[in-house]
Design a protein around this motif. Structure first.
Motif, PDB file in Angstrom:
ATOM      1  N   LYS A  21      47.304  52.330  49.290  1.00 43.02           N
ATOM      2  CA  LYS A  21      47.396  53.629  47.923  1.00 43.02           C
ATOM      3  C   LYS A  21      49.418  53.013  47.831  1.00 43.02           C
ATOM      4  CE  LYS A  21      45.408  57.466  48.256  1.00 43.02           C
ATOM      5  NZ  LYS A  21      45.241  57.637  49.315  1.00 43.02           N
ATOM      6  N   ASP A  22      50.019  52.758  48.406  1.00 40.91           N
ATOM      7  CA  ASP A  22      51.471  52.154  48.712  1.00 40.91           C
ATOM      8  C   ASP A  22      51.474  50.409  48.081  1.00 40.91           C
ATOM      9  OD1 ASP A  22      51.400  50.314  50.247  1.00 40.91           O
ATOM     10  OD2 ASP A  22      52.475  50.957  52.154  1.00 40.91           O
ATOM     11  N   GLY A  23      50.544  50.568  47.379  1.00 35.80           N
ATOM     12  CA  GLY A  23      49.925  48.968  47.107  1.00 35.80           C
ATOM     13  C   GLY A  23      50.416  47.624  48.418  1.00 35.80           C
ATOM     14  N   LYS A  24      50.746  48.027  49.554  1.00 33.98           N
ATOM     15  CA  LYS A  24      51.202  46.895  50.114  1.00 33.98           C
ATOM     16  C   LYS A  24      50.358  46.930  51.303  1.00 33.98           C
ATOM     17  CE  LYS A  24      55.656  48.116  48.922  1.00 33.98           C
ATOM     18  NZ  LYS A  24      57.317  48.811  49.339  1.00 33.98           N
ATOM     19  N   TRP A  25      49.028  47.455  51.450  1.00 29.77           N
ATOM     20  CA  TRP A  25      47.874  46.769  52.423  1.00 29.77           C
ATOM     21  C   TRP A  25      46.782  46.890  52.265  1.00 29.77           C
ATOM     22  CZ3 TRP A  25      50.235  43.186  55.473  1.00 29.77           C
ATOM     23  CH2 TRP A  25      48.932  42.939  56.934  1.00 29.77           C
ATOM     24  N   ILE A  26      46.281  46.695  52.568  1.00 33.54           N
ATOM     25  CA  ILE A  26      44.660  46.971  52.578  1.00 33.54           C
ATOM     26  C   ILE A  26      44.194  47.774  53.644  1.00 33.54           C
ATOM     27  CG2 ILE A  26      44.061  44.623  51.954  1.00 33.54           C
ATOM     28  CD1 ILE A  26      43.271  44.185  54.726  1.00 33.54           C
ATOM     29  N   GLU A  27      43.451  49.014  53.101  1.00 38.20           N
ATOM     30  CA  GLU A  27      42.645  49.952  53.525  1.00 38.20           C
ATOM     31  C   GLU A  27      41.384  49.960  53.589  1.00 38.20           C
ATOM     32  OE1 GLU A  27      43.881  53.614  51.290  1.00 38.20           O
ATOM     33  OE2 GLU A  27      42.808  53.742  49.975  1.00 38.20           O
ATOM     34  N   GLY A  28      40.717  51.273  53.971  1.00 38.93           N
ATOM     35  CA  GLY A  28      39.602  51.924  54.290  1.00 38.93           C
ATOM     36  C   GLY A  28      38.312  50.897  55.107  1.00 38.93           C
ATOM     37  N   ASP A  29      37.574  50.439  55.367  1.00 38.49           N
ATOM     38  CA  ASP A  29      36.197  50.883  56.346  1.00 38.49           C
ATOM     39  C   ASP A  29      36.443  49.145  56.920  1.00 38.49           C
ATOM     40  OD1 ASP A  29      34.947  51.096  58.753  1.00 38.49           O
ATOM     41  OD2 ASP A  29      32.969  51.284  57.630  1.00 38.49           O
ATOM     42  N   VAL A  30      37.645  48.401  57.079  1.00 45.83           N
ATOM     43  CA  VAL A  30      37.514  46.915  56.855  1.00 45.83           C
ATOM     44  C   VAL A  30      36.956  46.302  58.275  1.00 45.83           C
ATOM     45  CG1 VAL A  30      38.821  45.170  56.624  1.00 45.83           C
ATOM     46  CG2 VAL A  30      39.975  47.266  55.585  1.00 45.83           C
ATOM     47  N   GLU A  31      35.847  45.518  58.369  1.00 41.78           N
ATOM     48  CA  GLU A  31      35.800  44.595  59.508  1.00 41.78           C
ATOM     49  C   GLU A  31      35.673  43.698  59.854  1.00 41.78           C
ATOM     50  OE1 GLU A  31      31.917  44.669  62.102  1.00 41.78           O
ATOM     51  OE2 GLU A  31      31.619  45.429  60.488  1.00 41.78           O
ATOM     52  N   TYR A  32      36.642  43.619  60.735  1.00 42.95           N
ATOM     53  CA  TYR A  32      37.175  42.731  61.499  1.00 42.95           C
ATOM     54  C   TYR A  32      36.713  41.464  62.035  1.00 42.95           C
ATOM     55  CZ  TYR A  32      41.870  44.824  60.088  1.00 42.95           C
ATOM     56  OH  TYR A  32      42.327  46.030  58.511  1.00 42.95           O
ATOM     57  N   ILE A  33      37.277  39.927  62.030  1.00 44.24           N
ATOM     58  CA  ILE A  33      36.360  39.549  63.123  1.00 44.24           C
ATOM     59  C   ILE A  33      37.730  38.556  63.404  1.00 44.24           C
ATOM     60  CG2 ILE A  33      34.862  39.376  61.568  1.00 44.24           C
ATOM     61  CD1 ILE A  33      35.249  36.418  60.504  1.00 44.24           C
ATOM     62  N   LEU A  34      37.197  37.823  64.378  1.00 47.87           N
ATOM     63  CA  LEU A  34      38.461  37.155  64.980  1.00 47.87           C
ATOM     64  C   LEU A  34      38.824  35.365  63.804  1.00 47.87           C
ATOM     65  CD1 LEU A  34      39.914  36.205  67.590  1.00 47.87           C
ATOM     66  CD2 LEU A  34      38.322  34.864  68.681  1.00 47.87           C
ATOM     67  N   ASN A  35      39.962  35.460  64.400  1.00 46.31           N
ATOM     68  CA  ASN A  35      40.615  34.313  62.920  1.00 46.31           C
ATOM     69  C   ASN A  35      39.956  33.367  63.474  1.00 46.31           C
ATOM     70  OD1 ASN A  35      41.075  33.056  60.751  1.00 46.31           O
ATOM     71  ND2 ASN A  35      42.783  32.333  62.284  1.00 46.31           N
ATOM     72  N   PRO A  36      38.557  32.359  62.309  1.00 40.28           N
ATOM     73  CA  PRO A  36      37.533  31.158  62.897  1.00 40.28           C
ATOM     74  C   PRO A  36      38.661  29.991  63.616  1.00 40.28           C
ATOM     75  CG  PRO A  36      37.297  32.002  60.526  1.00 40.28           C
ATOM     76  CD  PRO A  36      38.151  32.553  60.992  1.00 40.28           C
ATOM     77  N   PHE A  37      39.782  29.919  62.669  1.00 36.16           N
ATOM     78  CA  PHE A  37      40.265  28.534  63.675  1.00 36.16           C
ATOM     79  C   PHE A  37      41.270  28.738  64.597  1.00 36.16           C
ATOM     80  CE2 PHE A  37      40.960  28.515  58.296  1.00 36.16           C
ATOM     81  CZ  PHE A  37      40.507  27.109  58.487  1.00 36.16           C
ATOM     82  N   CYS A  38      41.155  30.758  65.037  1.00 37.19           N
ATOM     83  CA  CYS A  38      41.551  30.435  66.316  1.00 37.19           C
ATOM     84  C   CYS A  38      40.331  30.192  67.985  1.00 37.19           C
ATOM     85  CB  CYS A  38      42.299  32.540  66.616  1.00 37.19           C
ATOM     86  SG  CYS A  38      43.743  32.451  65.903  1.00 37.19           S
ATOM     87  N   GLU A  39      39.598  30.346  66.996  1.00 37.24           N
ATOM     88  CA  GLU A  39      37.833  30.476  67.261  1.00 37.24           C
ATOM     89  C   GLU A  39      37.721  28.702  67.886  1.00 37.24           C
ATOM     90  OE1 GLU A  39      34.601  32.050  65.087  1.00 37.24           O
ATOM     91  OE2 GLU A  39      34.537  33.745  66.707  1.00 37.24           O
ATOM     92  N   ASN A  40      38.408  27.758  66.685  1.00 35.31           N
ATOM     93  CA  ASN A  40      38.187  27.160  67.255  1.00 35.31           C
ATOM     94  C   ASN A  40      39.102  26.573  67.926  1.00 35.31           C
ATOM     95  OD1 ASN A  40      37.979  26.847  64.641  1.00 35.31           O
ATOM     96  ND2 ASN A  40      36.292  25.597  65.181  1.00 35.31           N
ATOM     97  N   ALA A  41      40.314  27.497  68.343  1.00 37.07           N
ATOM     98  CA  ALA A  41      41.350  26.603  68.907  1.00 37.07           C
ATOM     99  C   ALA A  41      40.723  27.310  70.889  1.00 37.07           C
ATOM    100  CB  ALA A  41      42.850  27.436  69.002  1.00 37.07           C
TER     101      ALA A  41
END
Ligand SMILES: Cc1cc2nc3c(=O)[nH]c(=O)nc-3n(C[C@H](O)[C@H](O)[C@H](O)COP(=O)(O)OP(=O)(O)OC[C@H]3O[C@@H](n4cnc5c(N)ncnc54)[C@H](O)[C@@H]3O)c2cc1C
Lengths: 251, 462
Positions: A21-41
């Protein structure tokens, strides 16, 4: 040898995001994953450790309890030796502060190599590795597609426009991983269970004695890309040319 | 060369749109066959109706002229049910793919028979609902084909077969009469349920033109695991644990290392484990907080050798590809002779130990790829053609060997076709599972609904 490797969580690129609502971040039932580039690292760190006996690998993440889960399941379960969580609210930090937090951790841990993803696939900033190398005064090799460590140096092949570039950097150094570097392994169930018992430190930003904890970037607002307009079917070439000229202004 | 009666062709030219029928060589080849590659396609004509009325008028005409008609869906069938190899007219439903809006409170949707299974999933998905019939060919198979084969798939352990998810059917009989069976009623105990007669009838009793499908809510978040175990006994031991575990299993699928090697040969996927194992189990469960402890207990009791847990939707999809890619990979990298059998779950172990002896005698040293919906007692057994053997010799050999296997299936009270149907391919084997009395009753029912025998003749029985 000691390797510090990043474990950042990102929002699943396939998830439908909503703007808060504040227009500055995301919300909701967001599914997260590990950053794929971190997986490579992480995979790269594991391969270096497997080839160099006595290497210690440490994964670091910045965030809350949810981030801790990704450090454990994404890094420790795959074989990284221990984890560090630096508590912070993800919405209130920028790439510069993240680089400084890493710098603080590097001062405590004194690794020979810091291996990061080349960027996080949600923010896409692509800055942390470069800033960190600058703050540490270390050599950097970004966008690595191949890493070989021998003795006191690393030979890194990087993907650049128009071809490949091979760098030799002396340790300690910062390396950021590109997608073609390797194929990350699956997290084994045995690894997931072992991960629960691996050493895990939680730090506050204050514990790191940073000189500067200001953020330099302010999110002013987020907006969704404008939706694509429905296509139209033209009846002949004449109409197509006319529309390209009058509506699309392409010719 | 088969020729259709001139009067029939003239009536088609007169009574239907210009693009209704095709004798284009590509169309004849494409629409004359299904996923099987055993019979040579040889249809005379392909018709593409758009409405139930067109189907009805076409069938009435075919009935009048005694022209054989093969109902045809997405042609992903594995029993040659949709194959036309004797000059038939193929009636393709592929233009009848309209879908009505989802009825959210009723939890139903009315679709034409040619709607693609996966498109129906997406349509229902917009309301967070699904039609829970799901398998690897869903991108091409049609609702009509799913119903005509009473399709199973990878979620049967959770949702049951297609039969459970069809409330109403519109069916056109051989003489052109149109029946509306069941409508959108959840309950309708008014005598013999004729709708059920057409579900699984492989196109021999009538042409399905529309269906009212029952929907269910989309499952919540899912976890996908892959286990490595030593043998089929290990697969079954693990299944007993799953049955009792405080989890909601969505799928319990197994495959052997032979299958995995073929998939990795055909597709660019990463190997799930550093070291191969002889058997693998894919388990999908609704996400819950009891999973960790349950997994720990499996390792404590040494019920699994190794395992992985997908960490992201992408990894989950990759693990599923290892299972769902098998059928396609076997066909792409060689020639499989397929069998799709089922046993009571309790008899699986006894059955497979005896089956090994059959294999050793009949196929010494051959490559045999076994996988399946083991939670439903369903095994897909694929004998691969040795590279140096001719196709005809291979098929003849496999047919011989099938008899031994089918006898063993019958002895253990199993079925020679679990979900793929009989079609042309398994016709000779029908008596291993159905008695002479049963087959006589099936014939009698066929005679009532299609006295001239124009609908998919030669399928299921002669
Ligand atoms: C990779 C792969 C995986 C598969 N996995 C599974 C699985 O897990 N479980 C399973 O059950 N099956 C599976 N199958 C088999 C097949 O996909 C299903 O049987 C599917 O339901 C067939 O649908 P279809 O539209 O392709 O039918 P088709 O092959 O076109 O036809 C099948 C039969 O139905 C009849 N028919 C088709 N449409 C109609 C209609 N409108 N009215 C009357 N009769 C009609 C045909 O005459 C034929 O006898 C798989 C197939 C492949 C290729």
């Amino acid at each position: 040898m000691k390797i510090l490797v990043s474990a950042k969580r990102v929002s699943d690129p396939n998830a439908k995001l909503a703007i808060a609502k504040d227009g500055k971040w995301i919300e909701g039932d967001v599914e997260y994953i590990l950053n794929p580039f971190c997986e490579n690292a992480i995979e790269c760190a594991l391969q270096i450790a497997e080839a160099n006996e006595g290497t210690e690998t440490v994964a670091i993440g910045i965030g809350d309890d949810e981030t801790a889960r990704f450090i454990r399941q994404g890094a420790l379960a795959r074989g990284i030796d221990r984890g560090i969580l630096v508590s912070a609210e993800e919405a209130s930090i920028d790439s510069d502060l993240i680089a400084r937090i890493y710098q603080g951790v590097v001062h405590r841990e004194k690794p020979d190599i810091v291996l990061l993803g080349k960027q996080a696939i949600d923010g896409d900033s692509n800055q942390v590795g470069q800033l960190l190398a600058e703050y540490l005064g270390w050599p950097q090799a970004t966008f690595a597609s191949k890493v070989e460590v021998s003795g006191n140096k690393a030979i890194v092949t990087r993907e650049v426009d128009g071809g490949l570039e091979t760098l030799e950097v002396s340790l300690p150094c910062v390396i950021t991983a590109d997608l073609r570097l390797n194929e990350p392994r699956f997290a084994s169930l045995a690894g997931i269970m072992k991960a629960k018992k691996k050493p895990f430190d939680e730090l506050e930003i204050d514990d790191l004695d940073l000189e500067d904890t200001d953020t330099k970037v302010q999110i002013v607002g987020l907006s969704t890309p404008s939706g694509r307009k429905a296509g139209v079917i033209v009846k002949d070439v004449t109409e197509l040319v006319q529309k390209l000229r009058s509506e699309a202004r392409a010719i | 060369m088969h020729t259709l009666p001139d009067a029939f062709l003239a009536a088609i030219a007169r009574g239907f749109p210009d693009d209704f029928a095709s004798t284009d060589a590509d169309d004849l080849r494409t629409y004359g066959r299904d996923w099987t590659r055993v019979f040579e396609a040889a249809p005379s004509l392909i018709v593409f109706p758009r409405t139930t009325d067109e189907v009805s008028r076409l069938l009435a005409l075919a009935n009048q002229h005694r022209v054989a008609v093969v109902p045809s869906g997405g042609r992903t069938g594995l029993a040659a049910g949709a194959v036309a190899c004797r000059g038939e007219v193929v009636l393709s439903l592929s233009r009848m793919r309209h879908m009505a809006p989802v009825d959210v409170s009723g939890g139903t949707v009315r679709v034409q028979a040619g709607a693609i299974t996966e498109v129906v999933h997406q349509h229902a998905g917009e309301h967070d609902m699904t039609w829970p019939v799901d398998f690897a060919s869903k991108g091409s198979s049609q609702i009509g084909g799913n119903i005509a084969t009473n399709a199973g798939g990878v979620k049967v352990i959770r949702y049951g077969l297609t039969r459970q998810w069809v409330l109403g059917l519109e069916v056109v009989l051989a003489d052109g009469r149109v029946l509306e069976l069941g409508g959108a009623l959840e309950k309708n105990n008014t005598g013999i349920d004729l709708r059920q007669l057409f579900i699984g009838s492989e196109g021999i009793l009538g042409v399905i033109t529309e269906a009212t499908l029952k929907l269910t809510r989309n499952p919540g978040k899912l976890d996908v695991l892959l286990f490595a175990v030593d043998d089929l006994a290990g697969v079954l031991r693990l299944f007993r644990e799953v049955r009792r575990a405080p989890l909601v299993p969505m799928a319990y699928e197994f495959f052997t290392d032979v299958c995995l090697r073929r998939v990795l040969q055909h597709r660019t996927l990463r190997a799930p484990f550093a070291a191969p194992s002889s058997h693998y189990v894919l388990l999908e469960v609704e996400r819950g907080d009891k999973l960790d402890d349950w997994i720990a207990s499996l390792f404590d009791r040494e019920l699994v050798r190794d395992g992985v847990l997908a960490q992201s939707p992408q990894e989950a999809a990759d693990l599923w590809s290892l299972r769902e890619g098998i059928s396609e990979s076997l066909s792409a990298t060689g020639m499989p002779h397929k069998n799709d059998i089922s046993l009571p779950v309790a008899a699986l172990e006894a059955f497979t130990s005896r089956l090994d002896a059959v294999f050793q005698a009949r196929y010494p040293g051959w490559e045999i790829a076994v996988f399946g919906h083991v939670g439903d007692g369903n095994l897909h057994i694929n004998v691969m053609k040795p590279d140096d053997m001719a196709k005809a010799a291979f098929l003849a050999h496999a047919k011989e060997a099938d008899r031994d296997m089918f006898a063993l299936v019958a002895e253990h009270h199993g079925s020679i076709s679990a979900e793929h149907g009989i079609g042309l391919l398994k016709k000779a084997a029908l008596p291993y599972t159905r008695t002479a009395d049963e087959i006589a009753i099936m014939r009698a029912m066929k005679a009532v609904l299609d006295p001239n025998g124009i609908l998919n003749p030669g399928k299921i029985f002669d």
